[in-house]
Motif scaffolding. Structure first.
Motif, PDB file in Angstrom:
ATOM      1  N   MET A 102       0.806  -1.195   0.000  1.00 14.07           N
ATOM      2  CA  MET A 102       0.000   0.000   0.000  1.00 14.07           C
ATOM      3  C   MET A 102       0.855   1.268   0.000  1.00 14.07           C
ATOM      4  SD  MET A 102      -3.282  -0.700   0.029  1.00 14.07           S
ATOM      5  CE  MET A 102      -4.352  -2.087   0.350  1.00 14.07           C
ATOM      6  N   ASP A 103       1.888   1.229   0.860  1.00  7.69           N
ATOM      7  CA  ASP A 103       2.731   2.425   0.948  1.00  7.69           C
ATOM      8  C   ASP A 103       3.476   2.656  -0.363  1.00  7.69           C
ATOM      9  OD1 ASP A 103       1.889   2.858   3.509  1.00  7.69           O
ATOM     10  OD2 ASP A 103       3.583   1.814   4.446  1.00  7.69           O
ATOM     11  N   ASP A 104       3.875   1.545  -1.010  1.00  4.57           N
ATOM     12  CA  ASP A 104       4.569   1.701  -2.295  1.00  4.57           C
ATOM     13  C   ASP A 104       3.655   2.347  -3.345  1.00  4.57           C
ATOM     14  OD1 ASP A 104       6.771   0.560  -1.163  1.00  4.57           O
ATOM     15  OD2 ASP A 104       6.380  -1.453  -1.961  1.00  4.57           O
ATOM     16  N   LEU A 105       2.385   1.855  -3.391  1.00 10.08           N
ATOM     17  CA  LEU A 105       1.434   2.454  -4.349  1.00 10.08           C
ATOM     18  C   LEU A 105       1.215   3.934  -4.036  1.00 10.08           C
ATOM     19  CD1 LEU A 105      -1.342  -0.285  -4.730  1.00 10.08           C
ATOM     20  CD2 LEU A 105       0.376   0.394  -6.418  1.00 10.08           C
ATOM     21  N   ARG A 106       1.091   4.227  -2.747  1.00 11.68           N
ATOM     22  CA  ARG A 106       0.847   5.621  -2.364  1.00 11.68           C
ATOM     23  C   ARG A 106       1.998   6.502  -2.807  1.00 11.68           C
ATOM     24  NH1 ARG A 106       2.371   8.861   1.733  1.00 11.68           N
ATOM     25  NH2 ARG A 106       0.866  10.447   2.450  1.00 11.68           N
ATOM     26  N   ASP A 107       3.219   6.099  -2.485  1.00  9.28           N
ATOM     27  CA  ASP A 107       4.377   6.929  -2.846  1.00  9.28           C
ATOM     28  C   ASP A 107       4.534   7.052  -4.352  1.00  9.28           C
ATOM     29  OD1 ASP A 107       4.883   7.141  -0.165  1.00  9.28           O
ATOM     30  OD2 ASP A 107       6.414   5.565  -0.109  1.00  9.28           O
ATOM     31  N   LYS A 108       4.237   5.958  -5.062  1.00 12.64           N
ATOM     32  CA  LYS A 108       4.387   5.946  -6.528  1.00 12.64           C
ATOM     33  C   LYS A 108       3.458   6.968  -7.182  1.00 12.64           C
ATOM     34  CE  LYS A 108       3.526   2.905 -10.492  1.00 12.64           C
ATOM     35  NZ  LYS A 108       3.126   1.540 -10.906  1.00 12.64           N
ATOM     36  N   TYR A 109       2.177   6.882  -6.840  1.00 11.48           N
ATOM     37  CA  TYR A 109       1.218   7.729  -7.566  1.00 11.48           C
ATOM     38  C   TYR A 109       1.180   9.168  -7.056  1.00 11.48           C
ATOM     39  CZ  TYR A 109      -0.302   3.662 -10.127  1.00 11.48           C
ATOM     40  OH  TYR A 109      -0.314   2.573 -10.955  1.00 11.48           O
ATOM     41  N   LEU A 110       1.420   9.374  -5.772  1.00 10.63           N
ATOM     42  CA  LEU A 110       1.505  10.754  -5.304  1.00 10.63           C
ATOM     43  C   LEU A 110       2.706  11.459  -5.913  1.00 10.63           C
ATOM     44  CD1 LEU A 110       0.510  10.506  -1.513  1.00 10.63           C
ATOM     45  CD2 LEU A 110      -0.899  11.191  -3.468  1.00 10.63           C
ATOM     46  N   GLY A 111       3.796  10.704  -6.115  1.00 14.27           N
ATOM     47  CA  GLY A 111       4.949  11.296  -6.783  1.00 14.27           C
ATOM     48  C   GLY A 111       4.650  11.648  -8.233  1.00 14.27           C
ATOM     49  N   GLN A 112       3.930  10.740  -8.932  1.00 11.25           N
ATOM     50  CA  GLN A 112       3.577  11.027 -10.326  1.00 11.25           C
ATOM     51  C   GLN A 112       2.615  12.228 -10.434  1.00 11.25           C
ATOM     52  OE1 GLN A 112       2.096   7.497 -12.243  1.00 11.25           O
ATOM     53  NE2 GLN A 112       4.003   6.315 -11.921  1.00 11.25           N
ATOM     54  N   VAL A 113       1.697  12.327  -9.464  1.00  9.34           N
ATOM     55  CA  VAL A 113       0.784  13.483  -9.468  1.00  9.34           C
ATOM     56  C   VAL A 113       1.582  14.769  -9.320  1.00  9.34           C
ATOM     57  CG1 VAL A 113      -1.009  14.659  -8.151  1.00  9.34           C
ATOM     58  CG2 VAL A 113      -1.223  12.210  -8.628  1.00  9.34           C
ATOM     59  N   THR A 114       2.540  14.796  -8.411  1.00 10.90           N
ATOM     60  CA  THR A 114       3.344  15.998  -8.193  1.00 10.90           C
ATOM     61  C   THR A 114       4.176  16.341  -9.421  1.00 10.90           C
ATOM     62  OG1 THR A 114       3.465  15.475  -5.830  1.00 10.90           O
ATOM     63  CG2 THR A 114       5.079  17.047  -6.699  1.00 10.90           C
TER      64      THR A 114
END
Length: 354
Positions: A1-13
């Motif tokens: 879960m944390d990996d998905l969160r970091d991945k997509y929040l980074g792409q959004v930024t």
């Protein structure tokens, strides 16, 4: 879960525009997105596992969606800031000049004449510009041999061979409106009849189409004295001169008896016309007591009623008041000359004596 969160929040930024941001949304929380696929796996889990994983996936989906919305708003603000830097309006600049319209002298003089006679109790009557020869001639006591009925002076409408309808003409004066008004209102009555009229004539003081105003007053005790007072009051008000002096000369008009042409006192000095002074006289209109035949044509008994009538050219009195030398100028396609005589948009010009 944390990996998905970091991945997509980074792409959004990191998304540099709305198109890139939309790609992140589809990859993360779209129908076939990675988070959506994870949520489909909940059906294969035990109830205990679903109670743990389900809320975490929903929270992740909401967090990514909120981040996408915030990033989209930031991108829109940045785009607006860029437009404001490149697209700007200097409000200190003067406005662009606009072309101003003008009030045509004929229109203004018609309004002036109407207002003056309205103060004397005259109503305004209108009628058709194409008339039968009965209204235009016969009803006005104009005999068949009169020169005005010749084709060289009057515009007759063409008729097909065998057409038995009455002859029709472009009206040569607004007097037919007086007949129609008498038929409609009877007596007593007071009306003026302004409008376009047509005659086969063209020179410095005549045009094929011009404008007239005719008036009449019918009552039991109307006389030439009433006519004289009415015209004197009109001329004083229209020409804005207290010293106006009129002269009535015996004349002949088929529709009035007795008849009089009206002259105004004037002088010519250095080619300039001045009204109200001098030893010269200038004809401005025709008038007289309405002929009994005309009253009968309008359905009024001449043994019980009598009245006066007058008529003048609106174009000509406009020329006199504002010093316009050539009648044909009123119909020129280039009307810039109007400003010379004070006819600006919505302006009330003063008298020009030149």
């Amino acid at each position: 879960m944390d990996d998905l969160r970091d991945k997509y929040l980074g792409q959004v930024t990191a998304a540099g525009d709305e198109a890139a941001l939309e790609q992140v949304r589809l990859a993360a929380i779209g129908k076939k997105g990675e988070v959506a696929l994870k949520m489909r796996e909940l059906g294969r889990m035990t109830p205990e596992e679903r109670q743990q994983v389900g809320p975490r996936l929903n929270a992740l989906k909401d967090e990514i969606a909120s981040a996408i919305a915030a990033r989209k708003a930031a991108l829109e603000d940045a785009a607006l800031d860029e437009r404001l830097r490149t697209e700007w309006l200097d409000v200190t600049l003067p406005v662009r000049a606009r072309r101003h319209g003008t009030i045509h002298p004929v229109s203004q003089v018609t309004e002036e004449v109407t207002a003056i006679f309205a103060d004397m109790g005259f109503a305004v009557a209108e009628g058709p510009q194409i008339e039968t020869d009965w209204y235009n001639f016969d009803a006005l006591n104009i005999p068949g041999h009169h020169p005005a009925r010749a084709e060289m002076d009057t515009f007759y409408l063409a008729r097909a061979e065998g057409d038995a309808r009455p002859l029709h003409v472009l009206r040569t004066h607004t007097s037919p409106v007086q007949i129609r008004s008498m038929e409609t209102t009877g007596a007593p009555t007071r009306v003026i009849c302004p409008g376009r009229v047509y005659r086969a004539d063209y020179d410095q003081t005549h045009t094929p189409m011009f404008h007239q105003v005719e008036g009449m007053a019918i009552d039991r005790d109307i006389s030439m004295a009433n006519l004289k007072w009415c015209l004197e009051e009109f001329c004083r008000a229209f020409f804005e001169l207290d010293g106006i002096e009129l002269r009535f000369r015996a004349s002949h008009f088929p529709f009035t008896e007795p008849s009089a042409e009206v002259d105004i006192r004037c002088s010519w000095e250095g080619g300039t016309l001045k009204l109200g002074e001098g030893d010269d006289w200038l004809e401005i209109l025709g008038s007289g007591m309405i002929h009994p035949h005309v009253l009968r044509s309008g359905g009024i008994d001449p043994d019980e009623w009598q009245g006066f009538a007058f008529g003048m050219g609106i174009d000509r009195i406009a020329m006199l008041k504002y010093g316009i030398p050539d009648l044909r100028a009123f119909f020129d396609s280039d009307l810039r000359w109007l400003k010379h005589y004070g006819f600006g948009a919505l302006a009330a010009p003063t008298r020009h004596a030149g």
